[in-house]
Enzyme design. Structure first.
Site, PDB file in Angstrom:
ATOM      1  N   TRP A 119     -65.363  -6.510  51.102  1.00 56.17           N
ATOM      2  CA  TRP A 119     -64.758  -5.180  51.188  1.00 56.17           C
ATOM      3  C   TRP A 119     -62.690  -5.025  51.399  1.00 56.17           C
ATOM      4  O   TRP A 119     -63.084  -3.996  50.834  1.00 56.17           O
ATOM      5  CB  TRP A 119     -65.446  -4.987  52.221  1.00 56.17           C
ATOM      6  CG  TRP A 119     -65.729  -3.457  52.912  1.00 56.17           C
ATOM      7  CD1 TRP A 119     -66.261  -2.541  51.884  1.00 56.17           C
ATOM      8  CD2 TRP A 119     -64.466  -3.043  53.456  1.00 56.17           C
ATOM      9  NE1 TRP A 119     -65.638  -1.288  52.499  1.00 56.17           N
ATOM     10  CE2 TRP A 119     -64.530  -1.026  53.358  1.00 56.17           C
ATOM     11  CE3 TRP A 119     -63.665  -3.032  54.483  1.00 56.17           C
ATOM     12  CZ2 TRP A 119     -64.099  -0.358  54.243  1.00 56.17           C
ATOM     13  CZ3 TRP A 119     -62.853  -2.143  54.979  1.00 56.17           C
ATOM     14  CH2 TRP A 119     -63.516  -1.177  54.512  1.00 56.17           C
ATOM     15  N   HIS A 120     -62.861  -5.914  52.241  1.00 54.58           N
ATOM     16  CA  HIS A 120     -61.196  -5.407  51.910  1.00 54.58           C
ATOM     17  C   HIS A 120     -60.720  -5.670  51.230  1.00 54.58           C
ATOM     18  O   HIS A 120     -58.924  -5.787  50.808  1.00 54.58           O
ATOM     19  CB  HIS A 120     -60.840  -6.594  53.650  1.00 54.58           C
ATOM     20  CG  HIS A 120     -61.245  -6.267  54.590  1.00 54.58           C
ATOM     21  ND1 HIS A 120     -62.199  -6.537  55.173  1.00 54.58           N
ATOM     22  CD2 HIS A 120     -61.342  -4.896  56.413  1.00 54.58           C
ATOM     23  CE1 HIS A 120     -62.780  -6.156  56.353  1.00 54.58           C
ATOM     24  NE2 HIS A 120     -61.319  -4.768  56.542  1.00 54.58           N
ATOM     25  N   GLY A 121     -61.375  -6.270  50.117  1.00 50.91           N
ATOM     26  CA  GLY A 121     -60.206  -6.113  48.954  1.00 50.91           C
ATOM     27  C   GLY A 121     -60.344  -7.846  48.446  1.00 50.91           C
ATOM     28  O   GLY A 121     -60.919  -9.075  48.806  1.00 50.91           O
ATOM     29  N   PHE A 266     -57.137  -0.426  51.811  1.00 48.69           N
ATOM     30  CA  PHE A 266     -58.678  -0.514  51.633  1.00 48.69           C
ATOM     31  C   PHE A 266     -59.230   0.266  51.384  1.00 48.69           C
ATOM     32  O   PHE A 266     -59.644   1.261  52.104  1.00 48.69           O
ATOM     33  CB  PHE A 266     -58.953  -1.617  53.121  1.00 48.69           C
ATOM     34  CG  PHE A 266     -58.134  -2.739  53.841  1.00 48.69           C
ATOM     35  CD1 PHE A 266     -58.409  -3.991  52.416  1.00 48.69           C
ATOM     36  CD2 PHE A 266     -58.040  -2.905  54.789  1.00 48.69           C
ATOM     37  CE1 PHE A 266     -57.079  -5.117  52.958  1.00 48.69           C
ATOM     38  CE2 PHE A 266     -57.072  -4.025  54.910  1.00 48.69           C
ATOM     39  CZ  PHE A 266     -56.899  -5.359  54.446  1.00 48.69           C
TER      40      PHE A 266
END
Lengths: 266, 330
Positions: A119-121, A266
């Site tokens: 989800w963060h990248g 993000f």
């Protein structure tokens, strides 16, 4: 203020791609990043909570003294609460949660943390960060009876020891989160755990960053079982005024470089 | 509510008193407020170059940044808005290229550049600021910088040297009192150097050391590697001229060893004069103007702030006398 002025200048040289890193620099850079990302993100979250409060909305806290967590499941109840709640409600529970065999529950934990990392990248370093947290959660769940027995035997010391072990794990994981690539993360981990000898003495900035992080950790530990809002509500006007004055002076006397909010990406 | 208002009043009184005491402390030790240059300040002026209608934009490096007196330009050229986009230690072609690509820019560019400024490594020196202006600068950054200008103009403690962190680092390292800068800016980014205190010998010493490293002559740049940047600039100049603007390439004065090195490194006949013959821009060389050629340069290439009005007048005189600028600047 702390994120940009105190911590970031210590973090950036260590995590710059291709930078050579010795043991002292690896630890100070990683500890400083733990301070930076907390102050950055918790600071913005508090701004949002404050803005909402001015408009009459009461948002829940997003951080609850996370570096005083004892265990990784405790950490995720304290760190980025809006995300961890979302992951729990929309990933872990729909995947089946703990409504099945032990293996099924552990699988769900791992999948949730892997996706939480992603989800963060779209980078493997974030997946590695999520995987590490997943493994820690799995390990914690598997060894829970042992940990509970140890906690009963050791009492308060055991809690402190558990807190420090958790902090150590969180720090190790932050390396994956901040490093530009796998090779650099591996280089920092190697420097952290295999003494390379210090090529240069710690700068005053690095020492100050360590002291400030120490104070931050102490504050988290003291606030571990307390609600900051409730604590502030119980202060009288004079002590509240003194606290606000100290913060105002610290803010005005901290001009400097303004870095982008880490979580903007993000 | 009453508790909060009382706390706010107490906080304002305490914080105000503490900050006032700190400010008085540093002023008593001889420090004065100064505006500090930063990418936001440059971007604010870059925005003005586009929005000012008829602007006269000064490009170059430190020689122009610290040499132009804004009040003199305003008085002599009332038809144009002076904008300072020169950058300390960096040649200006990237900014010229950017202005050429800006359909809103219709002004006059006075571009301080020498032979080294057209060399390939110099081409993108100012590109980071140009990128910052286009990709990161925003109305909120502009507002922040305008407010910061006011704060820096009036408070010594606005400078980062007086921050809590810097104070702690100084104390930790036993560094003594904060640095006393000999350079400062006005809110429109026109710079000043006080050579009563600034190191006059530092530049010369660095130049001598550089020469020693290279056996007495800085390494020549082959003409064929130099010329493509000159040719590229033709299109940028024409793009500005098509919109009603203009460009003057200007070689600012140097003296002593610095002048000898520049001639030895990029001989005028082989480089500058060939550029002059080909460029659609107007050109001016300080060596051709006695008032500029003989101007006092404390470190052989920069102007003391007390001399800025005289230098700016000499430059404008030269531009007007040679028809490189229209009277009034318009």
């Amino acid at each position: 203020m702390l994120a940009d002025s105190v911590f970031a200048p210590v973090v950036d040289p260590v995590f710059k791609a291709g930078a050579s890193v010795d043991t002292a620099a690896a630890w100070t850079g990683t500890i400083a990043f733990a301070g930076q990302i907390f102050c950055d993100f918790a600071g913005y979250s508090t701004c949002a909570i404050g803005c909402a409060a001015m408009l009459g909305f009461w948002l829940p806290d997003n951080f609850r003294a996370p570096y005083a967590a004892v265990g990784f499941s405790d950490f995720w109840r304290r760190w980025h609460v809006s995300l961890s709640t979302w992951l729990r409600d929309y990933l872990y529970v729909p995947l089946g949660g703990n409504r099945g065999s032990r293996l099924f529950t552990l699988r769900n934990l791992m999948l949730t943390m892997l996706l939480g990392g992603l989800w963060h990248g779209a980078a493997w370093t974030f997946v590695a960060w999520g995987a590490f947290h997943g493994l820690m959660l799995v390990g914690e769940r598997l060894s829970r009876p042992l940990l509970e027995r140890a906690a009963t035997m050791l009492g308060g010391f055991g809690t402190l020891l558990g807190g420090l072990m958790t902090l150590l794990g969180v720090l190790v994981a932050w390396v994956w989160f901040r490093a530009p690539d796998f090779a650099h993360a591996a280089k920092i981990h190697h420097a952290m755990f295999v003494a390379t000898g210090s090529s240069a003495a710690l700068t005053a900035e690095a020492k100050i960053a360590l002291v400030v992080f120490g104070l931050l950790w102490l504050m988290h530990w003291l606030l571990r079982h307390h609600d900051l809002r409730r604590w502030l509500r119980q202060r009288n006007a004079l002590s509240l005024g003194v606290i606000w004055a100290i913060l105002a002076v610290a803010i005005v006397l901290s001009p400097g470089v303004s870095r982008a909010f880490i979580y903007f990406q993000f | 509510m009453r508790r909060a208002l009382t706390a706010l009043a107490i906080a304002l009184v305490l914080a105000g008193s503490a900050l006032y005491a700190v400010e008085r402390h540093w002023r008593a030790r001889g420090y004065t407020p100064i505006i500090v240059d930063a990418p936001d300040l440059w971007a604010l002026q870059r925005a003005k170059a586009s929005s000012a209608g008829r602007a006269i934009v000064f490009l170059g490096a430190s020689r122009t940044l610290y040499a132009i007196d804004r009040a003199t330009v305003r008085a002599r050229l009332p038809g144009v808005e002076p904008v300072m986009l020169a950058m300390d230690g960096r040649y200006p072609l990237a900014t010229l290229r950017d202005l050429a690509g800006d359909a809103d820019f219709r002004g006059i560019v006075v571009c301080d550049i020498d032979g080294a400024g057209f060399a390939a490594p110099s081409l993108d020196m100012q590109q980071p600021e140009v990128d910052y202006y286009h990709h990161e600068f925003s109305p909120s950054r502009a507002l922040h910088r305008i407010l910061l200008n006011h704060w820096q103009r009036h408070a010594v403690i606005a400078r980062s040297d007086f921050s809590l962190l810097r104070s702690a680092v100084r104390r930790w390292n036993n560094e003594g009192e904060p640095f006393r800068p000999q350079q400062w800016f006005d809110r429109r980014r026109f710079g000043n150097i006080d050579y009563e205190f600034a190191d006059r010998e530092g530049q010369k010493r660095a130049l001598r050391e550089n020469l020693d490293r290279h056996g007495g002559h800085l390494p020549r740049v082959a003409f064929d590697a130099w010329w493509p940047q000159v040719e590229a600039s033709h299109a940028w100049v024409r793009a500005i001229q098509v919109r009603g603007g203009d460009v003057v390439f200007y070689a600012s004065p140097t003296s002593g060893l610095r002048r000898w090195v520049e001639e030895d490194w990029f001989p005028r006949k082989e480089y500058w004069d060939r550029m002059v013959a080909a460029t659609p821009a107007k050109t001016l060389h300080a060596l051709d103007v006695p008032a500029l050629r003989d101007f006092p340069l404390p470190d052989e290439s920069h102007i003391d702030y007390r001399q800025k009005p005289a230098y700016t007048n000499a430059l404008i005189d030269a531009l007007l006398e040679r028809g490189l600028l229209a009277p009034g600047g318009g």
